[in-house]
Design a protein around this motif. Structure first.
Motif, PDB file in Angstrom:
ATOM      1  N   PHE A   1      30.553  42.759  45.710  1.00  0.00           N
ATOM      2  CA  PHE A   1      30.124  43.537  44.547  1.00  0.00           C
ATOM      3  C   PHE A   1      28.753  44.182  44.760  1.00  0.00           C
ATOM      4  O   PHE A   1      28.036  44.436  43.812  1.00  0.00           O
TER       5      PHE A   1
ATOM      6  N   HIS B   1      45.170  45.098  38.006  1.00  0.00           N
ATOM      7  CA  HIS B   1      43.953  45.327  37.221  1.00  0.00           C
ATOM      8  C   HIS B   1      42.767  45.796  38.062  1.00  0.00           C
ATOM      9  O   HIS B   1      41.717  46.103  37.516  1.00  0.00           O
ATOM     10  N   ASP B   2      42.916  45.801  39.384  1.00  0.00           N
ATOM     11  CA  ASP B   2      41.820  46.243  40.254  1.00  0.00           C
ATOM     12  C   ASP B   2      42.059  47.635  40.830  1.00  0.00           C
ATOM     13  O   ASP B   2      41.249  48.124  41.613  1.00  0.00           O
TER      14      ASP B   2
ATOM     15  N   HIS C   1      35.494  30.598  43.274  1.00  0.00           N
ATOM     16  CA  HIS C   1      34.174  30.553  42.642  1.00  0.00           C
ATOM     17  C   HIS C   1      34.342  30.189  41.177  1.00  0.00           C
ATOM     18  O   HIS C   1      35.449  30.270  40.641  1.00  0.00           O
TER      19      HIS C   1
ATOM     20  N   ARG D   1      42.058  49.525  33.266  1.00  0.00           N
ATOM     21  CA  ARG D   1      41.577  48.605  32.239  1.00  0.00           C
ATOM     22  C   ARG D   1      41.434  49.226  30.863  1.00  0.00           C
ATOM     23  O   ARG D   1      40.905  48.604  29.945  1.00  0.00           O
TER      24      ARG D   1
ATOM     25  N   ARG E   1      49.160  32.836  40.309  1.00  0.00           N
ATOM     26  CA  ARG E   1      48.764  33.867  41.267  1.00  0.00           C
ATOM     27  C   ARG E   1      47.399  33.385  41.750  1.00  0.00           C
ATOM     28  O   ARG E   1      46.502  33.137  40.951  1.00  0.00           O
TER      29      ARG E   1
ATOM     30  N   GLU F   1      46.853  36.278  46.525  1.00  0.00           N
ATOM     31  CA  GLU F   1      46.190  37.562  46.785  1.00  0.00           C
ATOM     32  C   GLU F   1      45.453  37.413  48.108  1.00  0.00           C
ATOM     33  O   GLU F   1      44.407  36.783  48.177  1.00  0.00           O
TER      34      GLU F   1
ATOM     35  N   ASP G   1      43.984  33.795  43.101  1.00  0.00           N
ATOM     36  CA  ASP G   1      42.955  34.818  43.277  1.00  0.00           C
ATOM     37  C   ASP G   1      42.238  34.595  44.611  1.00  0.00           C
ATOM     38  O   ASP G   1      41.949  33.460  44.986  1.00  0.00           O
ATOM     39  N   THR G   2      41.956  35.668  45.329  1.00  0.00           N
ATOM     40  CA  THR G   2      41.204  35.621  46.595  1.00  0.00           C
ATOM     41  C   THR G   2      41.651  34.448  47.484  1.00  0.00           C
ATOM     42  O   THR G   2      40.822  33.686  48.002  1.00  0.00           O
TER      43      THR G   2
ATOM     44  N   ARG H   1      37.943  50.571  39.333  1.00  0.00           N
ATOM     45  CA  ARG H   1      38.874  49.598  38.741  1.00  0.00           C
ATOM     46  C   ARG H   1      39.081  49.856  37.247  1.00  0.00           C
ATOM     47  O   ARG H   1      40.048  49.384  36.660  1.00  0.00           O
TER      48      ARG H   1
ATOM     49  N   TYR I   1      37.171  36.490  35.563  1.00  0.00           N
ATOM     50  CA  TYR I   1      37.259  35.932  36.919  1.00  0.00           C
ATOM     51  C   TYR I   1      35.984  35.144  37.222  1.00  0.00           C
ATOM     52  O   TYR I   1      35.650  34.876  38.364  1.00  0.00           O
TER      53      TYR I   1
ATOM     54  N   ASP J   1      32.743  39.128  35.043  1.00  0.00           N
ATOM     55  CA  ASP J   1      33.787  39.808  35.819  1.00  0.00           C
ATOM     56  C   ASP J   1      35.125  39.650  35.084  1.00  0.00           C
ATOM     57  O   ASP J   1      36.133  39.288  35.669  1.00  0.00           O
TER      58      ASP J   1
ATOM     59  N   TYR K   1      30.891  37.306  45.252  1.00  0.00           N
ATOM     60  CA  TYR K   1      31.116  38.334  44.223  1.00  0.00           C
ATOM     61  C   TYR K   1      29.823  38.513  43.410  1.00  0.00           C
ATOM     62  O   TYR K   1      28.767  38.658  44.000  1.00  0.00           O
TER      63      TYR K   1
HETATM   64  C1  GLC Z   1      40.126  39.250  42.683  1.00  0.00           C
HETATM   65  C2  GLC Z   1      40.434  39.803  41.317  1.00  0.00           C
HETATM   66  C3  GLC Z   1      39.289  40.667  40.875  1.00  0.00           C
HETATM   67  C4  GLC Z   1      38.029  39.846  40.828  1.00  0.00           C
HETATM   68  C5  GLC Z   1      37.790  39.151  42.167  1.00  0.00           C
HETATM   69  C6  GLC Z   1      36.745  38.083  42.046  1.00  0.00           C
HETATM   70  O1  GLC Z   1      40.095  40.231  43.655  1.00  0.00           O
HETATM   71  O2  GLC Z   1      41.651  40.471  41.326  1.00  0.00           O
HETATM   72  O3  GLC Z   1      39.528  41.269  39.633  1.00  0.00           O
HETATM   73  O4  GLC Z   1      36.935  40.636  40.514  1.00  0.00           O
HETATM   74  O5  GLC Z   1      38.946  38.515  42.649  1.00  0.00           O
HETATM   75  O6  GLC Z   1      37.254  36.986  41.334  1.00  0.00           O
END
Ligand code: GLC
Ligand code: CA
Length: 575
Positions: free
Chosen positions: A152, A340-341, A106, A437, A206, A266, A208-209, A433, A66, A63, A171
């Motif tokens: 996902f 980026h998403d 994760h 990219r 930042r 986020e 993430d999640t 997404r 990530y 990913d 994910y």
């Molecule tokens: C966040 C990231 C994304 C990633 C996901 C899982 O939403 O911005 O790009 O796939 O987390 O880590």
């Protein structure tokens, strides 16, 4: 309540760098850290105060980083720890702050913590992840511990033969969720990830999640929302969960409070009330939050590849929510239109026949709104989504690929599959997404000056028309306009960054008119009118006052007082 202004990150302009597609320095087709270093003067000149680097840690890249296999190493294709130190130091030399992505919900399944955890039921790290026994249906078939759906696609559980148990992975199957209830897990994240990187000099993170670290531990089935699917969206069973604020407060005590840091989470789509729990200053959790109401307007809540019908009124509501998070509260907000998403904002919100006017219109919007401003790489030159003509094989993102494969499995044998597939690609063209990219378009040379060789992912066909070099020398380019607007944002920060936001024409589906003013004084105020259509529209002043035009995205000599041209925007100062 008056807004506290003296912290450095409130009026900073942040630029997000997604390393693999930013700049390749050594001709292997992949962006890297020396590439980032080589552009710091460009960013400084643009008016950037801080960069947010998407994950550069070692990772198998399922990913795109990530999925971290080692938090203290750099992914070799991006460079070395020395390169990273050089980047941090050079940023600081130029007065630019740098924040990293904290991916802690994760890890990668290749992380040694997970390797240990999966090795046996008695392993000391067994409890670092969520392991559950299988269930069996009436016919004795093994089924997952519950019906949770991965973000996902498919099940959120992955079976592991080694110990005949499933692990949770919200994910990808290679991204097992860490068990934050386990104190050793949290301790390791605080000391060996966050504080370890602070000691190297980074200025924040930042997260993430950030809303997903705490799950409802009963692991009950999620309610049925999708009629024809066994797996169901996890919803609040894994979002804003029972211990989430306890975890963020602990992180604040153990990490954030010890450094002069900027921490932005986020958190996704959530109510104002819920958002304030994360970001109220007195809550001691995080400094700011990224709310997704604006960027997610175009898709259905539970299905990224279903477009929604939305209009300018919905757009205004979403912007209003972002800006007014700080009204009457002690919280802080952010403003962003891309990351980026997300697909490119000009392709999302503007008729692309008017890309330049529209790109500038969105620049005016973004730079006059309240909160810390975020710009995503390439946004400053108005980069667009990928062309519709490209084949599905050009799409590299796991979300797009999984979705497509599932779709093919379901409909692949239908006589009208080709038609169905075309319709899906129409949607992918708007929603995937991948659009964010593609390599940054630096100049009109082959591979857009991103690399000297064929990049890992294809350069957008429009690079000779849209690129940094040509825009740097053009006073009428989106890039030049961005620079100008960032300067104005700093000059008028009391109104642009800190001012109170009020929409004046909520019901209008073509024009977006708002004012920004200090909570204490009626004047001066900023009056912004934006024509979000390709039509000529009558312009009327909705309030009294002495209007002085500060900036517009059309040439001033073309301005007709009574009419706005397609995608014309104006910013007035009223004194
Ligand atoms: C966040 C990231 C994304 C990633 C996901 C899982 O939403 O911005 O790009 O796939 O987390 O880590
Ligand atoms: Ca490279």
């Amino acid at each position: 309540m008056t807004i506290e202004k003296c912290v450095w990150w409130k009026d900073a302009v942040v630029y997000q760098i997604w390393v693999p597609s930013y700049k390749d320095s050594n001709g292997d087709g992949v962006g890297d850290l020396p590439g980032v270093i080589s552009t710091l003067d460009y960013l400084k000149d643009l008016g950037i105060d801080m960069i947010w680097l998407s994950p550069m840690y070692d990772s198998p890249q399922v990913d795109m980083g990530y999925d971290i296999s080692d938090y203290q190493k750099i992914y070799p294709k991006y460079g070395t720890l020395n390169d990273m130190q050089e980047l941090i130091d050079k940023c600081h030399d130029k007065g630019i702050k740098i924040i990293l992505d904290l991916v802690a919900n994760h890890t990668s399944s290749e992380n040694k913590w997970f390797q240990e955890s999966r090795s046996s039921k008695n392993n000391p790290k067994r409890d670092w992840y969520f392991w559950r026994k299988p269930r069996y249906d009436e016919s004795g078939n093994r089924i997952e511990p519950n019906n949770w759906m991965s973000y996902f696609s498919g099940s959120a559980w992955e079976y592991d033969e080694t110990t005949d148990e499933y692990y949770l992975r919200l994910y990808a199957k290679d991204q097992p969720d860490l068990n934050w209830n386990n104190y050793e897990v949290r301790n390791t994240i605080y000391d060996s990830v966050i504080n370890w990187w602070f000691e190297k000099g980074v200025d924040g993170f930042r997260i993430d999640t950030a809303g997903k670290f705490s799950k409802v531990e009963s692991f009950q089935d999620a309610p049925i929302i999708l009629k024809d699917s066994f797996y169901q969206p996890v919803g609040n069973l894994a979002l804003n969960g029972p211990r989430i604020h306890e975890f963020h407060k602990e992180m604040f005590d153990r990490c954030w409070s010890k450094y002069d840091a900027f921490v932005v989470g986020e958190v996704g789509r959530c109510s104002k009330q819920e958002a304030l729990k994360y970001v109220g200053k007195s809550r001691n959790e995080m400094n700011a939050i990224l709310l997704f109401d604006v960027v997610k307007l175009i898709y259905e809540k539970n299905d990224r590849f279903q477009k929604t019908k939305w209009d300018l009124i919905d757009f205004k509501k979403a912007i209003d929510k972002q800006c007014n998070l700080i009204k009457g509260t002690d919280a802080w907000s952010t403003i962003f239109l891309e990351n980026h998403d997300e697909p490119r904002c000009v392709s999302k919100f503007i008729n692309t026949n008017y890309r330049v006017e529209g790109g500038k219109l969105l620049t005016m919007l973004q730079s006059t709104l309240s909160g810390t401003l975020f710009i995503y790489q390439g946004q400053e030159i108005g980069m667009t989504n990928l062309p519709r003509s490209w084949d599905i094989s050009e799409y590299k993102d796991i979300v797009t690929i999984n979705y497509y494969n599932e779709f093919k499995e379901k409909y692949g044998k239908d006589a009208d599959f080709k038609e169905k597939e075309e319709k899906l690609i129409d949607v992918i063209k708007f929603c995937s997404r991948d659009h964010a990219r593609s390599p940054v378009q630096w100049n009109s040379e082959k591979f857009a000056g991103f690399s000297t060789v064929e990049p890992w992912t294809r350069v957008n066909d429009n690079y000779s028309e849209i690129n940094v070099e040509s825009q740097l020398n053009d006073p009428n380019s989106i890039l030049s306009f961005y620079k100008q607007l960032i300067k104005l944002r700093k000059q008028f920060k009391d109104l642009f960054t800190y001012g109170e936001f009020e929409v004046l024409d909520y019901d209008n589906t073509i024009l977006f008119t708002y004012v920004k003013k200090s909570p204490k004084f009626e004047v001066p105020k900023v009056y912004v009118v934006l024509n979000f259509s390709s039509k000529w529209v009558k312009f009327e002043k909705l309030i009294e006052g002495n209007f002085n035009l500060l900036v517009t995205n059309v040439s001033k000599k073309d301005i007709l007082d009574e009419k706005l041209s397609p995608y014309e925007g104006r910013v007035y100062i009223i004194e």
